[in-house]
Design an enzyme around this catalytic site. Sequence first.
Site, PDB file in Angstrom:
ATOM      1  N   PHE A  15      71.247 -58.975 128.099  1.00  0.00           N
ATOM      2  CA  PHE A  15      70.363 -58.341 126.934  1.00  0.00           C
ATOM      3  C   PHE A  15      70.893 -58.133 125.344  1.00  0.00           C
ATOM      4  O   PHE A  15      70.499 -57.404 124.253  1.00  0.00           O
ATOM      5  CB  PHE A  15      69.472 -57.172 126.115  1.00  0.00           C
ATOM      6  N   SER A  16      72.609 -58.010 125.736  1.00  0.00           N
ATOM      7  CA  SER A  16      73.599 -57.163 124.914  1.00  0.00           C
ATOM      8  C   SER A  16      73.693 -57.982 123.676  1.00  0.00           C
ATOM      9  O   SER A  16      73.417 -57.396 121.960  1.00  0.00           O
ATOM     10  CB  SER A  16      74.379 -56.568 125.378  1.00  0.00           C
ATOM     11  N   LYS A  65      83.712 -52.971 135.742  1.00  0.00           N
ATOM     12  CA  LYS A  65      83.830 -51.340 135.597  1.00  0.00           C
ATOM     13  C   LYS A  65      84.891 -50.645 136.195  1.00  0.00           C
ATOM     14  O   LYS A  65      84.985 -49.831 135.510  1.00  0.00           O
ATOM     15  CB  LYS A  65      82.025 -50.975 136.148  1.00  0.00           C
ATOM     16  N   ALA A 128      78.258 -48.839 138.368  1.00  0.00           N
ATOM     17  CA  ALA A 128      77.018 -47.989 138.005  1.00  0.00           C
ATOM     18  C   ALA A 128      75.750 -46.861 138.339  1.00  0.00           C
ATOM     19  O   ALA A 128      76.471 -45.686 138.069  1.00  0.00           O
ATOM     20  CB  ALA A 128      75.176 -49.046 137.279  1.00  0.00           C
TER      21      ALA A 128
END
Length: 250
Positions: A15-16, A65, A128
Amino acid sequence: MKKYGLIGFPLTHSFSKSYFSEKFRREGITDCQYDLYELPEIQSFPALLVKEPELVGLNVTIPYKQQVIPYLDRLDPACKEIGAVNCIKITPLELIGYNTDYFGFKTSLSNWIGEERPGALILGTGGASRAVAQALKDLHMPFLRISRSPRPDSKTTRTYDALAASPQLVQSYPLIINTTPVGTYPHTADLPPIPVSLFGPDQWYYDLVYNPEETRLMQEAAKRGAKTKNGLEMLHLQAEAAWDIWNEGN
């Protein structure tokens, strides 16, 4: 034109771009652009920076990440402790890694549970989950990580099989947090391998997935009376924290 963007693979769930594009429109920011940079492998990261010299900030998502860390010049101290990066500030002199997942999750969770401090089960052991674990530590909440594979060297990790065989774990750790991408669009029928029979009115289920807004496991948990929350508020909070980092001192 200042450029920002997201790296990861795949990026069909993100959605960024819409979030930041709407932010730029709403706030009358006309000299900024946000794009998606789908990298099939992290080794393509340096070439992206050469190809896009106007980049001043990047978000980082699955599966990079942790993999992106060797390409950075330094990490923010808090990010270094977490061991995962989801935000990069690009300056003429260096690339600096940050973790705004930590801030987004901690604030969002506190908004949801108030003063309660239930024990938590963290589904997943990726980047995350590291930010989630650090937030729980700082909130003084006990937790266990749930992994597909046994980790004999870890006192705080159990397997999904062990969870299924020990319903008392859910009673001791009634907050269940999904940090995996399981259930993300377009694979919305998928479920993490946790028995839905474990859910009940005493459980809380927080799913970091935000697309769809209600995952299948959220639906199953809600049917059984559990309180549920998705990762949309966390997304907004971490995105604004990233924006502040990128523009600090400007």
